[in-house]
Design a protein around this motif. Structure first.
Motif, PDB file in Angstrom:
ATOM      1  N   ILE A 104       0.842  -1.194   0.000  1.00 29.71           N
ATOM      2  CA  ILE A 104       0.000   0.000   0.000  1.00 29.71           C
ATOM      3  C   ILE A 104       0.875   1.241   0.000  1.00 29.71           C
ATOM      4  CG2 ILE A 104      -1.838   1.259   1.182  1.00 29.71           C
ATOM      5  CD1 ILE A 104      -2.524  -1.376   2.628  1.00 29.71           C
ATOM      6  N   GLY A 105       0.664   2.122  -0.955  1.00 25.27           N
ATOM      7  CA  GLY A 105       1.319   3.426  -0.928  1.00 25.27           C
ATOM      8  C   GLY A 105       0.344   4.453  -0.379  1.00 25.27           C
ATOM      9  N   MET A 106       0.834   5.337   0.493  1.00 30.22           N
ATOM     10  CA  MET A 106      -0.048   6.365   1.050  1.00 30.22           C
ATOM     11  C   MET A 106       0.604   7.723   0.909  1.00 30.22           C
ATOM     12  SD  MET A 106      -2.431   6.267   4.364  1.00 30.22           S
ATOM     13  CE  MET A 106      -3.673   7.541   4.630  1.00 30.22           C
ATOM     14  N   VAL A 107      -0.172   8.685   0.420  1.00 32.87           N
ATOM     15  CA  VAL A 107       0.288  10.052   0.235  1.00 32.87           C
ATOM     16  C   VAL A 107      -0.621  10.958   1.058  1.00 32.87           C
ATOM     17  CG1 VAL A 107       0.726  11.909  -1.413  1.00 32.87           C
ATOM     18  CG2 VAL A 107       1.161   9.529  -2.070  1.00 32.87           C
ATOM     19  N   ALA A 144       8.104   3.941  -5.464  1.00 33.04           N
ATOM     20  CA  ALA A 144       9.371   3.204  -5.425  1.00 33.04           C
ATOM     21  C   ALA A 144       9.264   1.920  -4.606  1.00 33.04           C
ATOM     22  CB  ALA A 144      10.480   4.092  -4.872  1.00 33.04           C
ATOM     23  N   MET A 145       8.229   1.818  -3.776  1.00 28.45           N
ATOM     24  CA  MET A 145       8.025   0.616  -2.963  1.00 28.45           C
ATOM     25  C   MET A 145       7.172  -0.422  -3.688  1.00 28.45           C
ATOM     26  SD  MET A 145       9.768   1.397  -0.315  1.00 28.45           S
ATOM     27  CE  MET A 145       9.289   0.221   0.962  1.00 28.45           C
ATOM     28  N   ASP A 146       6.862  -0.162  -4.963  1.00 27.56           N
ATOM     29  CA  ASP A 146       6.080  -1.078  -5.805  1.00 27.56           C
ATOM     30  C   ASP A 146       4.730  -1.445  -5.192  1.00 27.56           C
ATOM     31  OD1 ASP A 146       8.137  -1.143  -7.707  1.00 27.56           O
ATOM     32  OD2 ASP A 146       9.128  -2.816  -6.709  1.00 27.56           O
ATOM     33  N   PRO A 147       3.927  -0.451  -4.825  1.00 23.38           N
ATOM     34  CA  PRO A 147       2.631  -0.757  -4.201  1.00 23.38           C
ATOM     35  C   PRO A 147       1.637  -1.330  -5.204  1.00 23.38           C
ATOM     36  CG  PRO A 147       2.762   1.575  -4.680  1.00 23.38           C
ATOM     37  CD  PRO A 147       4.106   0.998  -5.029  1.00 23.38           C
ATOM     38  N   GLU A 148       0.698  -2.112  -4.683  1.00 23.66           N
ATOM     39  CA  GLU A 148      -0.387  -2.627  -5.508  1.00 23.66           C
ATOM     40  C   GLU A 148      -1.546  -1.636  -5.562  1.00 23.66           C
ATOM     41  OE1 GLU A 148      -1.532  -6.416  -3.972  1.00 23.66           O
ATOM     42  OE2 GLU A 148       0.501  -7.242  -4.113  1.00 23.66           O
ATOM     43  N   LEU A 149      -1.638  -0.766  -4.569  1.00 23.05           N
ATOM     44  CA  LEU A 149      -2.695   0.242  -4.541  1.00 23.05           C
ATOM     45  C   LEU A 149      -2.173   1.474  -3.841  1.00 23.05           C
ATOM     46  CD1 LEU A 149      -4.343   0.408  -1.486  1.00 23.05           C
ATOM     47  CD2 LEU A 149      -4.695  -1.967  -2.152  1.00 23.05           C
ATOM     48  N   MET A 150      -2.798   2.620  -4.132  1.00 17.44           N
ATOM     49  CA  MET A 150      -2.382   3.900  -3.571  1.00 17.44           C
ATOM     50  C   MET A 150      -3.554   4.563  -2.855  1.00 17.44           C
ATOM     51  SD  MET A 150       0.883   4.679  -4.370  1.00 17.44           S
ATOM     52  CE  MET A 150       1.012   6.460  -4.512  1.00 17.44           C
ATOM     53  N   LEU A 173      12.649  -3.142   2.017  1.00 15.67           N
ATOM     54  CA  LEU A 173      12.655  -4.139   0.944  1.00 15.67           C
ATOM     55  C   LEU A 173      14.001  -4.830   0.786  1.00 15.67           C
ATOM     56  CD1 LEU A 173      10.604  -2.248  -1.805  1.00 15.67           C
ATOM     57  CD2 LEU A 173       9.784  -3.774  -0.004  1.00 15.67           C
ATOM     58  N   ARG A 174      15.003  -4.358   1.528  1.00  6.96           N
ATOM     59  CA  ARG A 174      16.340  -4.952   1.512  1.00  6.96           C
ATOM     60  C   ARG A 174      16.991  -4.893   0.126  1.00  6.96           C
ATOM     61  NH1 ARG A 174      17.362  -4.574   6.771  1.00  6.96           N
ATOM     62  NH2 ARG A 174      15.801  -5.627   8.033  1.00  6.96           N
ATOM     63  N   GLN A 227       7.517  18.906  -4.014  1.00 12.07           N
ATOM     64  CA  GLN A 227       7.652  18.023  -2.857  1.00 12.07           C
ATOM     65  C   GLN A 227       6.577  16.939  -2.862  1.00 12.07           C
ATOM     66  OE1 GLN A 227       8.681  19.692   1.072  1.00 12.07           O
ATOM     67  NE2 GLN A 227       8.766  21.697   0.081  1.00 12.07           N
ATOM     68  N   GLN A 228       5.360  17.309  -3.243  1.00 10.23           N
ATOM     69  CA  GLN A 228       4.300  16.305  -3.261  1.00 10.23           C
ATOM     70  C   GLN A 228       4.550  15.273  -4.355  1.00 10.23           C
ATOM     71  OE1 GLN A 228       2.510  14.720  -1.362  1.00 10.23           O
ATOM     72  NE2 GLN A 228       0.654  15.945  -1.053  1.00 10.23           N
ATOM     73  N   ARG A 229       5.088  15.704  -5.491  1.00 13.09           N
ATOM     74  CA  ARG A 229       5.413  14.750  -6.549  1.00 13.09           C
ATOM     75  C   ARG A 229       6.528  13.804  -6.097  1.00 13.09           C
ATOM     76  NH1 ARG A 229       6.621  17.671 -11.963  1.00 13.09           N
ATOM     77  NH2 ARG A 229       6.897  19.586 -10.744  1.00 13.09           N
ATOM     78  N   VAL A 230       7.488  14.320  -5.350  1.00  7.41           N
ATOM     79  CA  VAL A 230       8.534  13.456  -4.794  1.00  7.41           C
ATOM     80  C   VAL A 230       7.920  12.460  -3.808  1.00  7.41           C
ATOM     81  CG1 VAL A 230      10.575  13.406  -3.301  1.00  7.41           C
ATOM     82  CG2 VAL A 230      10.425  15.081  -5.157  1.00  7.41           C
ATOM     83  N   ALA A 231       6.973  12.926  -2.991  1.00  4.12           N
ATOM     84  CA  ALA A 231       6.313  12.029  -2.042  1.00  4.12           C
ATOM     85  C   ALA A 231       5.577  10.906  -2.771  1.00  4.12           C
ATOM     86  CB  ALA A 231       5.349  12.816  -1.163  1.00  4.12           C
ATOM     87  N   ILE A 232       4.946  11.227  -3.899  1.00  4.18           N
ATOM     88  CA  ILE A 232       4.278  10.196  -4.696  1.00  4.18           C
ATOM     89  C   ILE A 232       5.302   9.223  -5.258  1.00  4.18           C
ATOM     90  CG2 ILE A 232       2.931   9.779  -6.790  1.00  4.18           C
ATOM     91  CD1 ILE A 232       1.521  12.476  -6.261  1.00  4.18           C
ATOM     92  N   ALA A 233       6.419   9.752  -5.780  1.00  8.52           N
ATOM     93  CA  ALA A 233       7.474   8.893  -6.316  1.00  8.52           C
ATOM     94  C   ALA A 233       8.038   7.981  -5.237  1.00  8.52           C
ATOM     95  CB  ALA A 233       8.584   9.747  -6.928  1.00  8.52           C
ATOM     96  N   ARG A 234       8.165   8.502  -4.017  1.00  8.91           N
ATOM     97  CA  ARG A 234       8.667   7.684  -2.912  1.00  8.91           C
ATOM     98  C   ARG A 234       7.739   6.498  -2.652  1.00  8.91           C
ATOM     99  NH1 ARG A 234       9.147  10.565   2.808  1.00  8.91           N
ATOM    100  NH2 ARG A 234       6.916  10.752   2.364  1.00  8.91           N
ATOM    101  N   SER A 235       6.442   6.734  -2.678  1.00  6.13           N
ATOM    102  CA  SER A 235       5.499   5.634  -2.503  1.00  6.13           C
ATOM    103  C   SER A 235       5.592   4.637  -3.654  1.00  6.13           C
ATOM    104  CB  SER A 235       4.067   6.175  -2.395  1.00  6.13           C
ATOM    105  OG  SER A 235       3.876   6.857  -1.172  1.00  6.13           O
TER     106      SER A 235
END
Length: 279
Positions: free
Chosen positions: A99-102, A172-178, A126-127, A162-170
Motif C-alpha cells: 500500500i502506498g499512502m500520500v 518506489a516501494m512497488d505498491p499494488e494500490l495507492m 525491501l532490503r 515536494q508532493q510529486r517526490v512524495a508520490i514517487a517515494r510511494s
C-alpha cells in the motif's frame, strides 16, 4: 441529522479471481463519544479509481486511514486483497508494503536529498541494494517529472514538487494500490495541476487508487466511482456523471451546489442584518 438511504449501483458478483483490492464491511470508528464513521461498507476493485468527497468532518480521511490501520476501527472489518487488516494476528508490516499512502503534508526527511528520501525505505524495508534502490528511485522520479531534482533537498523544492517526490517515494516501494488523503489541499492553487496530472497518469496506467479529494473536476474526469460522505455515513455513490453531474440525494446536491458555486448566497443563508450566517 436524519440520513437518506444511499443509492448503491448494481454490480456484478465478484469471482475469486476478481477479488476487490479493498473491502470494507460495517466499519465504525469512534473517538470517545464522537462516532466519526457509522456502519460503512465499501469495495474498491482492482484497477479502480474511487474518489471520496464530502464536507470537512464527514469522516473521509478517517475512512482512508482505517484502510491502512493508521486508525484502528471500533468495529467492522477491512480487507486488502485476501488479508484482513482488522484481524488481531495480521502482519500489518507485510500488508502495508503493498500500500502506498500520500498525505496532505509531504513528510519528506528535510536532511536527506530527494534521492536519499526515495532510497532509504527501499534499502531498509525491501532490503534492496543501494544501486538497485537508486535505479528504482530514478525510474519513479522520471514518472513524476522530477528526475532532474534527485540531488536537491526538500527545502529547495516548491510544494508541488515536494508532493510529486512524495508520490514517487510511494511508487518506489512497488505498491499494488495507492491511498491519497487530500494530496493537493496544502498547495498553492497554481501548483495543484502538476500533482493532479501525475495522479491522472497513474490512473491511466491502471493503478488502484482511493482518493480523498475536494477537486471536483479531477474526480469527474478520473474517477470510475465517486463516494459522497456526510456525518460519518456514505450518502451516495456511483459514476461521477451521476454523483457529481446529476446527484439524487438532497444532501449531495446541497454540498455540490456550495462547492461549485462558492459565491452564490442563498436567501436562507442571510440573517436579518443582511450578513451571511455560518452557524
Amino acid at each position: 441529522m436524519t440520513q437518506t438511504p444511499r443509492t448503491t449501483p448494481t454490480r456484478k458478483p465478484r469471482t475469486a479471481d476478481d477479488a476487490p483490492a479493498i473491502s470494507i464491511r460495517n466499519l465504525s470508528k469512534s473517538f470517545g463519544t464522537n462516532e466519526v464513521l457509522k456502519d460503512i461498507s465499501l469495495e474498491v476493485g482492482t484497477g479502480e479509481v474511487v474518489c471520496v468527497i464530502g464536507p470537512s468532518g464527514s469522516g473521509k480521511s478517517t475512512l482512508l486511514r482505517c484502510v491502512d490501520m493508521l486508525e484502528i476501527p471500533t468495529s467492522g472489518t477491512v480487507f486488502v486483497g485476501a488479508d484482513e487488516m482488522t484481524h488481531p494476528d495480521v502482519d500489518l508490516d507485510r500488508v502495508r508494503r503493498r500500500i502506498g499512502m500520500v498525505f496532505q503534508s509531504f513528510n519528506l526527511f528535510p536532511h536527506l536529498t530527494v534521492m536519499q528520501n526515495l532510497s532509504i525505505a527501499q534499502t531498509k524495508v525491501l532490503r534492496r541494494g543501494k544501486s538497485e534502490a537508486q535505479q528504482v528511485a530514478r525510474r519513479n522520479l522520471e514518472r513524476v517529472g522530477m528526475g532532474h531534482k534527485e540531488n536537491d533537498f526538500p527545502a529547495q523544492l516548491s510544494g508541488g514538487q515536494q508532493q510529486r517526490v512524495a508520490i514517487a517515494r510511494s511508487l518506489a516501494m512497488d505498491p499494488e494500490l495507492m491511498l491519497f488523503d487530500e494530496p493537493t489541499s496544502a498547495l498553492d492553487p497554481e501548483l495543484v495541476g502538476e500533482v493532479l496530472a501525475v495522479m491522472k497518469s497513474l490512473a491511466a496506467e491502471g493503478m488502484t487508487m482511493m482518493i480523498v479529494t475536494h477537486e471536483m473536476a479531477f474526480a469527474r474526469e478520473v474517477a470510475h466511482r465517486v463516494v459522497f460522505m456526510d456525518g460519518g455515513y456514505i450518502v451516495e455513490e456511483g459514476p461521477p456523471a451521476e454523483v457529481i453531474g446529476d446527484p439524487k440525494e438532497a444532501r449531495t446536491k446541497s454540498f455540490l451546489h456550495r462547492v461549485l458555486n462558492p459565491l452564490v448566497i442563498e436567501p436562507d443563508e442571510l440573517t436579518d442584518e443582511g450578513v451571511r450566517d455560518y452557524t
